[in-house]
Design a protein around this motif. Structure first.
Motif, PDB file in Angstrom:
ATOM      1  N   ALA A   1       0.838  -1.197   0.000  1.00 47.16           N
ATOM      2  CA  ALA A   1       0.000   0.000   0.000  1.00 47.16           C
ATOM      3  C   ALA A   1       0.873   1.248   0.000  1.00 47.16           C
ATOM      4  CB  ALA A   1      -0.914  -0.010   1.229  1.00 47.16           C
ATOM      5  N   LEU A   2       0.283   2.390  -0.316  1.00 46.15           N
ATOM      6  CA  LEU A   2       1.036   3.635  -0.468  1.00 46.15           C
ATOM      7  C   LEU A   2       0.488   4.716   0.466  1.00 46.15           C
ATOM      8  CD1 LEU A   2       1.210   3.621  -4.363  1.00 46.15           C
ATOM      9  CD2 LEU A   2       3.070   3.035  -2.795  1.00 46.15           C
TER      10      LEU A   2
ATOM     11  N   MET B   1      10.569   2.455 -11.704  1.00 42.38           N
ATOM     12  CA  MET B   1      11.883   2.594 -11.083  1.00 42.38           C
ATOM     13  C   MET B   1      11.861   2.180  -9.618  1.00 42.38           C
ATOM     14  SD  MET B   1      13.734   5.948 -12.742  1.00 42.38           S
ATOM     15  CE  MET B   1      12.371   7.101 -12.596  1.00 42.38           C
ATOM     16  N   VAL B   2      10.794   2.538  -8.920  1.00 43.73           N
ATOM     17  CA  VAL B   2      10.690   2.150  -7.508  1.00 43.73           C
ATOM     18  C   VAL B   2      10.525   0.646  -7.386  1.00 43.73           C
ATOM     19  CG1 VAL B   2       9.265   2.331  -5.433  1.00 43.73           C
ATOM     20  CG2 VAL B   2       9.811   4.383  -6.751  1.00 43.73           C
ATOM     21  N   LEU B   3       9.630   0.075  -8.167  1.00 40.90           N
ATOM     22  CA  LEU B   3       9.359  -1.355  -8.076  1.00 40.90           C
ATOM     23  C   LEU B   3      10.558  -2.208  -8.473  1.00 40.90           C
ATOM     24  CD1 LEU B   3       5.739  -1.395  -9.508  1.00 40.90           C
ATOM     25  CD2 LEU B   3       6.397  -2.179  -7.238  1.00 40.90           C
ATOM     26  N   GLU B   4      11.331  -1.733  -9.431  1.00 37.26           N
ATOM     27  CA  GLU B   4      12.429  -2.537  -9.966  1.00 37.26           C
ATOM     28  C   GLU B   4      13.785  -2.124  -9.409  1.00 37.26           C
ATOM     29  OE1 GLU B   4      11.940  -2.695 -14.262  1.00 37.26           O
ATOM     30  OE2 GLU B   4       9.754  -2.744 -13.982  1.00 37.26           O
TER      31      GLU B   4
ATOM     32  N   ASN C   1      16.264   6.036  -3.346  1.00 32.86           N
ATOM     33  CA  ASN C   1      16.304   7.133  -2.382  1.00 32.86           C
ATOM     34  C   ASN C   1      15.019   7.193  -1.557  1.00 32.86           C
ATOM     35  OD1 ASN C   1      17.221   9.699  -1.190  1.00 32.86           O
ATOM     36  ND2 ASN C   1      15.548  10.570  -2.382  1.00 32.86           N
ATOM     37  N   THR C   2      15.160   7.252  -0.241  1.00 36.61           N
ATOM     38  CA  THR C   2      14.004   7.366   0.649  1.00 36.61           C
ATOM     39  C   THR C   2      14.061   8.641   1.482  1.00 36.61           C
ATOM     40  OG1 THR C   2      15.143   6.054   2.354  1.00 36.61           O
ATOM     41  CG2 THR C   2      13.705   4.862   0.808  1.00 36.61           C
ATOM     42  N   ARG C   3      15.030   9.493   1.229  1.00 37.42           N
ATOM     43  CA  ARG C   3      15.154  10.742   1.976  1.00 37.42           C
ATOM     44  C   ARG C   3      14.507  11.867   1.177  1.00 37.42           C
ATOM     45  NH1 ARG C   3      18.634  10.471   6.275  1.00 37.42           N
ATOM     46  NH2 ARG C   3      19.905   8.567   6.404  1.00 37.42           N
ATOM     47  N   LEU C   4      13.575  12.567   1.807  1.00 37.61           N
ATOM     48  CA  LEU C   4      12.800  13.590   1.113  1.00 37.61           C
ATOM     49  C   LEU C   4      13.492  14.944   1.055  1.00 37.61           C
ATOM     50  CD1 LEU C   4       9.277  12.756   2.528  1.00 37.61           C
ATOM     51  CD2 LEU C   4       9.875  12.810   0.098  1.00 37.61           C
ATOM     52  N   ALA C   5      14.488  15.166   1.868  1.00 39.33           N
ATOM     53  CA  ALA C   5      15.060  16.505   2.016  1.00 39.33           C
ATOM     54  C   ALA C   5      15.547  17.076   0.687  1.00 39.33           C
ATOM     55  CB  ALA C   5      16.196  16.486   3.040  1.00 39.33           C
TER      56      ALA C   5
ATOM     57  N   MET D   1       7.470   1.630  -0.148  1.00 40.73           N
ATOM     58  CA  MET D   1       7.983   0.320  -0.547  1.00 40.73           C
ATOM     59  C   MET D   1       8.806  -0.306   0.574  1.00 40.73           C
ATOM     60  SD  MET D   1       8.025  -1.649  -3.343  1.00 40.73           S
ATOM     61  CE  MET D   1       8.967  -2.992  -4.080  1.00 40.73           C
ATOM     62  N   HIS D   2       9.533   0.537   1.310  1.00 37.33           N
ATOM     63  CA  HIS D   2      10.400   0.051   2.373  1.00 37.33           C
ATOM     64  C   HIS D   2       9.755   0.150   3.758  1.00 37.33           C
ATOM     65  CE1 HIS D   2      13.315   0.747  -0.888  1.00 37.33           C
ATOM     66  NE2 HIS D   2      14.001  -0.235  -0.325  1.00 37.33           N
ATOM     67  N   GLY D   3       8.471   0.509   3.796  1.00 36.00           N
ATOM     68  CA  GLY D   3       7.764   0.551   5.064  1.00 36.00           C
ATOM     69  C   GLY D   3       8.188   1.678   5.986  1.00 36.00           C
TER      70      GLY D   3
END
Length: 417
Positions: free
Chosen positions: A27-28, A275-278, A283-287, A329-331
């Motif tokens: 889920a998103l 790109m996210v799925l594969e 990158n998971t940092r929003l800054a 994707m990474h929770g």
């Protein structure tokens, strides 16, 4: 593509990556919650323009506020929604989903709420139903394909974006096999090509299509004489819909509301989802994405109108959407994944479509014939926000959710060998 379903292999030798990505789609919540902030940006601009509070809108204070909160703030919110739309559509599409089922779900998702929003506006504004051009193109979501229909048949103004969404949805099953053939390692290159195409397209509009060439904001309130608030904002006035012809700037129409011009934004979202799925966007940092987005947004003050609305912020906006998706994707939890914000994100679509009818009613019965300053405007803006949110929640829970549960169930089909 088969007659019953869509083949979801990319033909690039990366079937195992694609197959794994097709299975691993959580889920998103972060992206859902982020929708609310984009909707607030759109609402703020609409409240400044569509609540005709006089003499506030004729004051120097209003001009100062509008310089700092110009149209491109709301336009950036729309760009977010267009990119997000592509991301969500690709993310939610599974092997075995039929094309017919996909179209059915999209129609059920947008049309009932759209029709109710249009009906509310027609009643609130007293739209003349005998003039088909005023309401029929909007109801069918074809009004932005013809320049003059964009204004004459604009009706519930925010619904212009749905005409673009219809094109997005119609094109997706046709384009999906081509999208899936892009090798995973070339997804970033494909994204860059689309971004360069968008810049070239808007440059062509700027150079060769008639319209404003300066950097001034062109989306401002249409003011009438006097310091007493009118009973209708001009775009919802019976006199507006009685006009036989309302011209629109060709370059502005092409740059902002013409559906085909916005199509690349949807496919940037599609590529971002891939790109996210594969694993090509980790990158998971929003800054950094948010900082670049802020800098790009600041630059919209000094570029021509053609570039203000989407072209300049499109690359960082895609990065922001991809980063939110990677976090989900990474929770990774954050402010936007809070359950309250997720709920607000879910009701955003209905909230978006009822805000103008709500403002029309508030203007007609509370604002018209009186005079107010900035505090009066702020009070009516908050009232519009609260009522729109309440009605949006009502539509979401009583119309959208029941319809989707009853009629939009997923059907799987056997893949062609």
């Amino acid at each position: 593509m088969t007659t019953t379903g869509i083949e979801l292999t990319d033909g690039s030798g990366s079937e195992s990556v694609v197959a794994r990505a097709d299975r691993e789609r959580p889920a998103l919540p972060s992206l859902t919650g982020a929708r609310w902030w984009a909707a607030c940006a759109v609402f703020l601009v609409h409240a400044l323009v569509f609540l005709p509070v006089y003499p506030f809108q004729k004051s120097e204070l209003f001009r100062t506020i509008h310089q700092w909160i110009p149209m491109q703030l709301g336009a950036a919110g729309v760009t977010f929604f267009f990119v997000l739309s592509g991301f969500i559509i690709y993310w939610s599409f599974r092997p075995g989903n039929s094309v017919r089922g996909f179209y059915r779900r999209r129609v059920l998702k947008i049309y009932p709420t759209h029709v109710l929003g249009a009906a509310a506006f027609i009643v609130a504004a007293g739209v003349p139903l005998h003039r088909l051009v005023v309401w029929a193109p909007n109801l069918l979501l074809i009004h932005t394909w013809v320049p003059k229909w964009t204004t004459v048949g604009g009706l519930n103004v925010p619904s212009w974006s749905l005409a673009a969404e219809v094109l997005f949805y119609l094109s997706f099953p046709l384009a999906l096999p081509l999208i899936r053939r892009i090798p995973t390692r070339r997804l970033l290159l494909a994204t860059a090509v689309i971004l360069l195409f968008v810049v070239a397209l808007h440059t062509a509009y700027y150079l060769w299509v008639p319209g404003p060439k300066g950097t001034a904001n062109v989306f401002v309130p249409r003011l009438v004489p006097g310091d007493t608030s009118p009973y209708y904002e001009l775009h919802s006035s019976p006199a507006w819909f009685a006009q036989p012809d309302i011209p629109v700037s060709p370059s502005y129409w092409l740059s902002y509301t013409f559906p085909a011009s916005r199509l690349p934004e949807f496919y940037l979202g599609v590529l971002a989802a891939r790109m996210v799925l594969e694993g090509r966007w980790r990158n998971t940092r929003l800054a950094i994405p948010l900082l670049v987005l802020a800098l790009s947004y600041a630059a919209t003050w000094v570029v021509p109108v053609n570039y203000k609305m989407s072209a300049l912020v499109l690359a960082p906006m895609t990065a922001v959407v991809a980063t939110f998706g990677a976090r989900d994707m990474h929770g990774i939890k954050g402010i936007t994944s809070h359950p309250r914000l997720v709920w607000l994100g879910n009701v955003t679509f209905a909230f978006y479509l009822v805000q103008l009818p709500v403002m029309v009613v508030i203007t007609r019965y509370l604002i018209g014939g009186r005079q107010f300053g900035v505090l009066g405007w702020a009070g009516f803006a908050v009232l519009s926000l609260v009522v729109s949110l309440a009605l949006g929640a009502l539509l979401y829970h009583c119309v959208d959710v029941p319809i989707m549960r009853r009629f939009a169930g997923r059907r799987t089909t056997r893949q062609a060998g």
